[in-house]
Enzyme design. Sequence first.
Site, mmCIF file in Angstrom:
data_model
loop_
_atom_site.group_PDB
_atom_site.id
_atom_site.type_symbol
_atom_site.label_atom_id
_atom_site.label_comp_id
_atom_site.label_asym_id
_atom_site.label_seq_id
_atom_site.Cartn_x
_atom_site.Cartn_y
_atom_site.Cartn_z
ATOM 1 N N ASP A 1 25.393 96.732 -0.100
ATOM 2 C CA ASP A 1 24.410 97.737 -0.531
ATOM 3 C C ASP A 1 23.024 97.094 -0.489
ATOM 4 O OD1 ASP A 1 24.288 96.067 -2.737
ATOM 5 O OD2 ASP A 1 24.529 97.655 -4.220
ATOM 6 N N CYS B 1 27.060 92.821 -2.946
ATOM 7 C CA CYS B 1 26.152 93.697 -3.686
ATOM 8 C C CYS B 1 25.228 92.779 -4.489
ATOM 9 C CB CYS B 1 26.899 94.715 -4.542
ATOM 10 S SG CYS B 1 27.875 94.025 -5.889
ATOM 11 N N GLY B 2 24.508 93.317 -5.422
ATOM 12 C CA GLY B 2 23.532 92.477 -6.123
ATOM 13 C C GLY B 2 24.188 91.334 -6.876
ATOM 14 N N GLY C 1 27.809 91.124 -6.974
ATOM 15 C CA GLY C 1 29.165 90.948 -6.452
ATOM 16 C C GLY C 1 30.212 91.593 -7.336
ATOM 17 N N GLY D 1 30.269 94.832 -8.745
ATOM 18 C CA GLY D 1 30.619 96.197 -8.337
ATOM 19 C C GLY D 1 31.471 96.197 -7.081
HETATM 20 C C1 RB5 Z 1 22.387 97.624 -7.352
HETATM 21 O O1 RB5 Z 1 21.120 97.648 -7.888
HETATM 22 C C2 RB5 Z 1 23.340 96.745 -8.127
HETATM 23 O O2 RB5 Z 1 23.676 97.358 -9.313
HETATM 24 C C3 RB5 Z 1 24.532 96.473 -7.277
HETATM 25 O O3 RB5 Z 1 24.130 95.903 -6.070
HETATM 26 C C4 RB5 Z 1 25.578 95.518 -7.817
HETATM 27 O O4 RB5 Z 1 24.983 94.414 -8.411
HETATM 28 C C5 RB5 Z 1 26.622 96.076 -8.641
HETATM 29 O O5 RB5 Z 1 27.547 95.371 -9.077
#
Ligand code: RB5
Length: 148
Positions: free
Chosen positions: A8, A66-67, A69, A71
């Site tokens: 993302d 992701c930011g 990891g 999520g």
């Molecule tokens: C996005 O801002 C962030 O919440 C997502 O990349 C991630 O860190 C979720 O776990």
Amino acid sequence: MKIGIAADHGGFALKQIIQPYLVSLAHEIVDFGAYEHNDLDDYPDFVAPLAKAVSAKEIDRGIAVCGSGVGAAIVANKVKGVRASLITDYFSAHQGVEDDDMNLLCLGGRITGPSVAKELVRSFLDAKFSGGEKYVRRLNKIIALESC
Ligand code: RB5
């Protein structure tokens, strides 16, 4: 190996670094997006298709960023047959494959820098499941949970 990668906005910059690195290691890459940075995108939209491709064995392994990891790991582990983990250290990157048959590596684009990320990716991809009896036994207990 055929490697899928997804990120993302929080992991986009790191994905852009990992992708050519994978090519330099002679892996075949399937890019599940995001294809551009968009602060409003949602990690499940990229990680779920990646995880489904791992589950269907359309690709050998997956890498999701992701930011944090976190999520990415939560989403990926919803898909049957996927064993994903957020990895920040070299030992776990290979031990997770050797003992637990981890097939999807999750990284935090805001946590792990590019050089460490490359080492984690390499460690993950070079590792093989040991197939040891106790590890297969544990894996079968996990597989049994998937039909609960
Ligand atoms: C996005 O801002 C962030 O919440 C997502 O990349 C991630 O860190 C979720 O776990």
